[in-house]
Design an enzyme around this catalytic site. Structure first.
Site, mmCIF file in Angstrom:
data_model
loop_
_atom_site.group_PDB
_atom_site.id
_atom_site.type_symbol
_atom_site.label_atom_id
_atom_site.label_comp_id
_atom_site.label_asym_id
_atom_site.label_seq_id
_atom_site.Cartn_x
_atom_site.Cartn_y
_atom_site.Cartn_z
ATOM 1 N N ASP A 1 32.268 40.909 42.291
ATOM 2 C CA ASP A 1 31.398 41.106 41.702
ATOM 3 C C ASP A 1 30.419 42.397 41.495
ATOM 4 O OD1 ASP A 1 29.883 40.014 43.582
ATOM 5 O OD2 ASP A 1 29.265 38.099 42.542
ATOM 6 N N ARG B 1 37.088 41.432 39.402
ATOM 7 C CA ARG B 1 36.579 40.559 40.308
ATOM 8 C C ARG B 1 37.612 39.614 40.665
ATOM 9 N NH1 ARG B 1 31.977 35.864 40.357
ATOM 10 N NH2 ARG B 1 31.782 35.515 42.382
ATOM 11 N N HIS B 2 37.622 39.137 42.004
ATOM 12 C CA HIS B 2 38.626 37.976 42.614
ATOM 13 C C HIS B 2 38.284 36.759 41.609
ATOM 14 C CE1 HIS B 2 35.254 35.994 44.321
ATOM 15 N NE2 HIS B 2 34.829 37.293 45.065
ATOM 16 N N ARG C 1 36.663 30.907 43.744
ATOM 17 C CA ARG C 1 36.716 30.631 45.449
ATOM 18 C C ARG C 1 35.934 29.600 45.732
ATOM 19 N NH1 ARG C 1 31.691 32.027 46.685
ATOM 20 N NH2 ARG C 1 30.744 34.246 45.696
ATOM 21 N N ARG D 1 40.024 36.708 49.462
ATOM 22 C CA ARG D 1 40.066 36.285 48.250
ATOM 23 C C ARG D 1 40.717 37.386 47.321
ATOM 24 N NH1 ARG D 1 35.297 36.196 50.534
ATOM 25 N NH2 ARG D 1 33.542 37.551 49.626
#
Length: 421
Positions: A281, A33-34, A37, A101
């Site tokens: 996610d 996942r990034h 943010r 992102r």
């Protein structure tokens, strides 16, 4: 007796060492996942609108950059004996969804994974080098962005999920918090599935030291967190999880299984060692649900699902999975239900096959039983209308053919019919 026991122990150790030496890592898939943010959006009464964030909504923060730089370092240390020390374009392939992102997370991660050295340093004192990250437009993404909204059957499953006892019980239990969110946020509609966005916004704001409204107490945040996690379960589980997987996360799982099977065959020309996937996610949750290893909680920032393929000297292959959702501890192993931690590839393929659709477009259609009912109803209605039309035409024809001498009698009949109707 003691000597015999020691000899036996040495033999066992020797066999174990030999077995360990025979098992060789040949390919790795990493899905993450990034990082941290800004909120994706703000609710109407939120005092922190988009102008409150340096790069606007949904953008990777500096903390998110650090998280992925650290994850890149972790991967470098984990695979330092496996990957080339310097970047080799033949060894790694990186793909990301087309969001700022996720693209930036991949780039920050690669900075930690492949710090330049020697000839790869193109500017003194810059510990970074450009490494390609591949992507496709958001409207063409079918591998890394879930849930996909192009599937009528999945929409039907979601509707059926909302009528399950579990869903209705959660809705009843948390009705007070759902109404509180509706009244305080200015949102026209709030449900179990939609309040997660409010939690996400409040969570992001709290991580970035932005003040929360008075109604956002620790108890409210905890209840919203529970609803947020349940929202993930609703999308990928709760009801007919395996069928949902075949229509969603099974797409990614199918691609991973295909690559594992391909890489298990020894090929001197095949140099790819690491596949990196930068996503969201929901992507991690969708994949883990299709593997039936999802823990029911939202994957945190920079969480990482790892699939490692090993090959033995005798040609057999096995798969090991790990999940890193906490940077302070080692990744914990994931066991595919029905298989061992080091799952033989053929078993891995057999078990996961149930979650992978061979014809998703066909499975996405609403079941034929429902369509047949619709057709029968349509035909019945059409038949009734046709019958009435024919009866009306026959009545008009009969009326026109009656003799003029019977007009008075005909008038009486028409009047009676009119009264009866």
């Amino acid at each position: 007796m003691v000597a015999a026991a020691l000899l036996f122990l040495l033999m066992v150790c020797s066999v174990c060492e030999k077995a360990a030496a025979e098992r060789k890592l040949v390919y790795v898939t990493v899905l993450f996942r990034h990082g941290d943010r800004s909120p994706v959006k703000a609710y109407p009464t939120d005092p922190h609108q988009e102008s409150a964030w340096p790069q606007g909504f949904g953008q990777l923060s500096q903390e998110g950059m650090r998280q992925h730089y650290e994850l890149g370092h972790f991967l470098r240390n984990r695979y330092k004996e496996f990957l080339n020390e310097s970047y080799d374009r033949h060894e790694i392939l990186v793909r990301s969804t087309d969001y700022d992102r996720t693209l930036m997370s991949a780039e920050a991660n690669l900075a930690g994974l492949y710090p330049p050295s020697g000839r790869q340093v193109f500017t003194p004192n810059l510990q970074w080098q450009p490494i390609p990250v591949h992507t496709v437009p958001q409207n063409a993404e079918r591998l890394l962005s879930f849930p996909l909204n192009d599937c009528p059957r999945f929409k039907q499953l979601m509707n059926e999920t909302e009528h399950t006892e579990e869903f209705l019980n959660v809705t009843t239990t948390y009705q007070d918090i759902i109404e509180l969110v509706r009244n305080r946020t200015g949102l026209a509609k709030t449900t179990v599935e939609s309040v997660w966005s409010v939690y996400d916004t409040l969570f992001c704001e709290s991580r970035h030291n932005k003040s929360a409204p008075d109604w956002v107490t620790p108890d409210v945040m905890e209840k919203l967190r529970v609803l947020k996690d349940f929202g993930f379960q609703v999308i990928f589980g709760v009801y007919k999880q395996q069928e949902k997987s075949r229509l969603q996360g099974g797409i990614l799982l199918g691609e991973i299984v295909k690559n594992l099977s391909k890489m298990a065959v020894s090929d001197p020309k095949q140099r790819l060692k690491l596949m990196v996937l930068s996503a969201h996610d929901t992507t991690v949750a969708a994949l883990q649900a299709s593997l039936n290893v999802f823990n029911g909680r939202q994957p945190p920032y920079a969480s990482c699902h790892i699939c490692e393929l090993y090959r033995d000297d005798n040609g057999s292959a096995s798969v090991s999975m790990f999940y890193r959702n906490d940077s302070t501890v080692a990744p914990y192993p994931l066991q595919l239900p029905g298989c061992s931690l080091d799952c033989p590839l053929e078993e891995f393929v057999r078990i996961t096959k149930l979650s992978i659709s061979e014809d998703r477009d066909k499975e996405c259609q609403v079941p034929s039983e429902g369509r047949e009912k619709e057709v029968i109803i349509s035909l019945a209605v059409s038949g009734c209308l046709l019958f009435l039309l024919i009866a009306l035409l026959l009545g008009v024809i009969c009326w026109q053919k009656e003799p003029i001498s019977n007009q008075g009698y005909r008038h009486v009949i028409n009047q009676e019919v009119g009264e009866e109707s």
